[in-house]
Design a protein around this motif. Structure first.
Motif, PDB file in Angstrom:
ATOM      1  N   ASN A 110       0.827  -1.207   0.000  1.00  0.00           N
ATOM      2  CA  ASN A 110       0.000   0.000   0.000  1.00  0.00           C
ATOM      3  C   ASN A 110       0.864   1.261   0.000  1.00  0.00           C
ATOM      4  N   CYS A 122      -7.376   6.226  -4.129  1.00  0.00           N
ATOM      5  CA  CYS A 122      -6.841   4.934  -4.564  1.00  0.00           C
ATOM      6  C   CYS A 122      -7.935   3.887  -4.358  1.00  0.00           C
ATOM      7  N   PRO A 136       2.274   4.115  -2.865  1.00  0.00           N
ATOM      8  CA  PRO A 136       2.229   4.494  -4.283  1.00  0.00           C
ATOM      9  C   PRO A 136       3.607   4.679  -4.909  1.00  0.00           C
ATOM     10  N   LEU A 142       0.380   0.115  -5.237  1.00  0.00           N
ATOM     11  CA  LEU A 142      -0.843   0.903  -5.106  1.00  0.00           C
ATOM     12  C   LEU A 142      -0.902   1.954  -6.220  1.00  0.00           C
ATOM     13  N   THR A 143      -2.008   1.965  -6.963  1.00  0.00           N
ATOM     14  CA  THR A 143      -2.177   2.929  -8.044  1.00  0.00           C
ATOM     15  C   THR A 143      -3.053   4.093  -7.596  1.00  0.00           C
ATOM     16  N   ILE A 144      -2.819   5.252  -8.193  1.00  0.00           N
ATOM     17  CA  ILE A 144      -3.538   6.475  -7.869  1.00  0.00           C
ATOM     18  C   ILE A 144      -4.570   6.731  -8.958  1.00  0.00           C
TER      19      ILE A 144
END
Length: 109
Positions: free
Chosen positions: A22, A93, A24, A29-31
């Motif tokens: 978690n 996210c 970015p 983890l993608t935004i």
């Protein structure tokens, strides 16, 4: 090694904890979606901060402005130091938990 998250933010200099998904900058983890800027009002929970944003609201009937407050919960990546009173930028996210769907990407102090 940090990856480009697609936002013009200053990348953290500190090394993250290994195997943190978690995150970015170093994890998977993608935004997506909205950005939320506000002040941290609570950072007592492990890995989570409460961010509040105040904005003026115009009441046409009274011809006056009132104050409106929005509050969200956001995940704190391991390579950011966030304390109460910091001005931060959070990005939307995927849902991390029941109430957390944002992650802090920049601390402006």
């Amino acid at each position: 090694m940090t990856r480009n998250i697609g936002l013009p933010v200053i990348e953290p200099k500190e090394k993250p904890v290994k195997n943190e998904n978690n995150n970015p900058f170093n994890g998977s983890l993608t935004i997506r979606g909205k950005l939320f800027e506000g002040i941290v009002i609570n950072a007592k929970a492990k890995g989570t901060a409460v961010i509040q944003k105040e904005s003026p609201v115009y009441f046409k009937k009274f011809k006056r402005f009132g104050r409106s407050k929005n509050t969200i919960h956001a995940h704190i990546p391991s390579n950011l130091n966030v304390q109460k009173g910091d001005y931060v930028v959070a990005a939307e996210c995927r849902p991390i938990s029941k109430s957390v769907s944002f992650v802090i990407v920049e601390v402006k102090s």
